[in-house]
Design an enzyme around this catalytic site. Sequence first.
Site, PDB file in Angstrom:
ATOM      1  CG  HIS A  52      -0.248  -0.202   2.511  1.00  0.00           C
ATOM      2  ND1 HIS A  52       0.240  -1.424   2.889  1.00  0.00           N
ATOM      3  CD2 HIS A  52       0.059   0.650   3.512  1.00  0.00           C
ATOM      4  CE1 HIS A  52       0.814  -1.316   4.072  1.00  0.00           C
ATOM      5  NE2 HIS A  52       0.723  -0.077   4.469  1.00  0.00           N
ATOM      6  CE1 TYR A  53       4.046   1.466   3.772  1.00  0.00           C
ATOM      7  CE2 TYR A  53       6.283   0.890   3.168  1.00  0.00           C
ATOM      8  CZ  TYR A  53       5.303   1.021   4.126  1.00  0.00           C
ATOM      9  OH  TYR A  53       5.580   0.703   5.430  1.00  0.00           O
ATOM     10  N   GLY A  54       2.176   3.779  -2.057  1.00  0.00           N
ATOM     11  CA  GLY A  54       1.976   4.195  -3.433  1.00  0.00           C
ATOM     12  C   GLY A  54       0.565   3.912  -3.888  1.00  0.00           C
ATOM     13  CG  ASN A  59       2.486  -1.063  -5.229  1.00  0.00           C
ATOM     14  OD1 ASN A  59       3.463  -1.804  -5.338  1.00  0.00           O
ATOM     15  ND2 ASN A  59       1.257  -1.456  -5.537  1.00  0.00           N
ATOM     16  CE  LYS A  83       4.782  -1.404   7.302  1.00  0.00           C
ATOM     17  NZ  LYS A  83       6.211  -1.056   7.058  1.00  0.00           N
TER      18      LYS A  83
END
Length: 330
Positions: A52-54, A59, A83
């Site tokens: 979920h980074y991006g 991402n 993660k």
Amino acid sequence: MSFTLAGKKIGHVGFGMTSLLRPGKETPREDAIAVMKAALNAGANFWNAGEHYGTPEWNSLHLLNAYFTMYPEDADKVFVSVKGCFDRTTAKPTNDAEGVRASIEYCLKILDGKCHIDLFQASRGDPDVPIEVTIGATAEYVKAGKVGCVGLSECSANTIRRASAVHAVGAVEVELSLFETSNLKNGVADACKEFGIPIIAYSPLSRGFLTGQLQKYEDLDEKDFRRMFPRFQPDVFDENLRLVREVEQIAAQKGCSVVQVALSWVSAQSQVIGVPVVPIPGASAISRVEENMKLVELTKQELKQINEVLGTIEVKGGRYPAAFARYEQV
């Protein structure tokens, strides 16, 4: 305190990928890859990623794929921590067995064999899903050789003990900085020592408070996500800067930066706790990477001075907006 995890020796400072993918301020792909290469060359081989980074289209997993496509020889040099188990649309964890499997399969698909997932952890605990279920489902992938080891993130001491009864925990990722010392007092550090689990310290610069870049609330762009966080609100911002001012004085005495004092203090907790503590600061510029990697030795007197400051200055505001409180350290 050096250590080996999943067959790879871990450097004293890691690298958080979130800074490369901040909404509206994404680092261009070529620049991001250059920063990652600089981090590895400087010794930061623990890379912290998240599905979920991006965005779904671009991402941290896509960025890892792009990096290792360009530098396939680095795949065995980098320890990749991922993660997952987090639904972007609902901002809620998906920690049941089905959610764990879907998350890991998604990560494996995007990475496309370019690198190995050395550590996988659910981003947040879920009070509605027993940790035994989450760990059990993750352990299936460890046993299958698709994931190196099981991790925990944002967890309580009780969760560490319950998880360890199901499967060995490779690392525990929690927030730890001069602004956030609760994990040294709430039993998390003690539980990690009990089981010999390394601690991965995220937000070691307190989301930018300890970089020296923020001098007033208005320094935050109107769309900056930190404007949602309690500690950055106008009514407490200046009060929280008091801690920064104290650290600035210590840095000036040592002839180094606030960043270096802050990261060195986090790293020094290895000796206090008795297990490795690895800070994972983010960086979107090579100059920042270079600064992050130059830790300084804090003397006993300096550590005492810092502890006195921490004991007299109260950090105002919680770590996360109220909507996330239910999922903090479950």
